[in-house]
Scaffold this motif. Sequence first.
Motif, short mmCIF file in Angstrom:
data_model
loop_
_atom_site.label_atom_id
_atom_site.label_comp_id
_atom_site.label_asym_id
_atom_site.label_seq_id
_atom_site.Cartn_x
_atom_site.Cartn_y
_atom_site.Cartn_z
N ILE A 1 36.86 35.83 -28.12
CA ILE A 1 35.59 36.68 -27.50
C ILE A 1 35.45 36.65 -26.21
O ILE A 1 35.43 35.31 -25.66
N HIS A 2 35.23 37.90 -25.51
CA HIS A 2 35.07 37.95 -24.23
C HIS A 2 33.69 38.63 -23.75
O HIS A 2 33.46 39.55 -24.20
N VAL A 3 32.81 38.02 -23.13
CA VAL A 3 31.60 38.36 -22.48
C VAL A 3 31.77 38.75 -21.04
O VAL A 3 31.78 37.79 -20.39
N GLN A 4 31.50 40.01 -20.69
CA GLN A 4 31.60 40.27 -19.36
C GLN A 4 30.19 40.05 -18.40
O GLN A 4 29.38 40.71 -18.92
N GLU A 5 30.13 39.08 -17.70
CA GLU A 5 29.14 38.61 -17.08
C GLU A 5 28.57 39.68 -15.97
O GLU A 5 27.72 39.98 -15.72
N ASP A 6 29.75 40.05 -15.01
CA ASP A 6 29.35 41.08 -14.15
C ASP A 6 29.10 42.39 -14.76
O ASP A 6 29.56 42.87 -15.63
N ALA A 7 28.17 43.46 -13.87
CA ALA A 7 27.85 44.34 -14.51
C ALA A 7 29.19 45.30 -14.23
O ALA A 7 30.01 45.36 -13.41
N LEU A 8 29.39 46.28 -15.27
CA LEU A 8 30.36 47.10 -15.08
C LEU A 8 30.05 48.14 -14.19
O LEU A 8 28.91 48.57 -13.75
N GLU A 9 30.83 48.79 -13.52
CA GLU A 9 30.80 49.82 -12.46
C GLU A 9 31.69 51.16 -12.90
O GLU A 9 32.28 51.16 -13.58
N SER A 10 31.08 52.23 -12.12
CA SER A 10 31.68 53.56 -12.31
C SER A 10 33.12 53.31 -11.90
O SER A 10 33.55 52.83 -10.70
N GLY A 11 33.92 53.98 -12.66
CA GLY A 11 35.29 53.79 -12.54
C GLY A 11 35.91 52.76 -13.42
O GLY A 11 37.28 52.76 -13.30
N ASP A 12 35.23 51.97 -13.72
CA ASP A 12 35.93 50.93 -14.65
C ASP A 12 36.45 51.57 -15.80
O ASP A 12 35.98 52.39 -16.32
N ALA A 13 37.43 50.89 -16.45
CA ALA A 13 38.12 51.53 -17.71
C ALA A 13 38.69 50.43 -18.57
O ALA A 13 39.00 49.36 -18.23
N PHE A 14 38.89 50.99 -19.86
CA PHE A 14 39.49 50.23 -20.96
C PHE A 14 40.48 51.01 -21.66
O PHE A 14 40.37 51.90 -21.96
N MET A 15 41.38 50.11 -22.19
CA MET A 15 42.32 50.70 -23.26
C MET A 15 42.50 49.84 -24.29
O MET A 15 42.73 48.81 -24.15
N LEU A 16 42.20 50.17 -25.50
CA LEU A 16 42.40 49.42 -26.67
C LEU A 16 43.54 50.17 -27.41
O LEU A 16 43.59 51.39 -27.32
#
Length: 241
Positions: free
Chosen positions: A172-187
């Motif tokens: 498990i990973h919890v992102q501490e920093d806020a996500l920003e416009s332009g951030d992206a994920f691929m699953l």
Amino acid sequence: MKLDGYVYTNQGGRDYNEDSAAIQETDGHGIYIVADGLGGHLHGEMASACVRDSLIEGWNPYEEQDRGQSLMEQIVEANQKLIELQREQQSTMKSTVVVLTIDEERGAWAHVGDSRLYYIHGNAIQSITEDHSVAFKKYKAGEITREQIAWDEDQSSLLRSLGNNDHCEPAIHVQEDALESGDAFMLCSDGVWEYLHDEEILIDRLKAETAKEWAELLLLRMIERIDTGNDNLTLLTVILT
């Protein structure tokens, strides 16, 4: 901030598609799931669908519980439901899973097995999940290169999967920093990442304006490389705008 998600799944060169995937989004919250059944034929399809449906049912976009703990509990519940399904079907079917949740500007993800998540931020790949497989262990030990994982004889030998009382703990990973416009994920399932290099995933993200366009660019690369009889393939992309 808006969430743009897209999913593509295909049976590839197999008789059945044992992958399952889902996207649900509401009011800046989202859950994204890719599961890859290991049972063989329809049993694998049932296993991955069971995991997917359990995670969707257990997702509450407005709960205030710790995000990492919430993911842990949801995956434990999915594992128990799969074990119950095994008893009903008298089958040892199992499944991998990778799941991402986004709660407004916060992200958290978890995985069991070798279905992967790639996180792109600031024009670079910031994080990639580490496969729970013998081949990935060999890579970490320096026995093979990262590129060789896809074709290693132990690539399909998993150290963790759902459908077990043991060896099912998620990373498990919890992102501490806020996500920003332009951030992206691929699953994706292993039927996708085995045909793609990390830098190609990044390059196509930088070319794309939408999650669908990103996925289509990646699929175009894969089409040129896929062999007859290839595995099921599932690709899920998410872009924050």
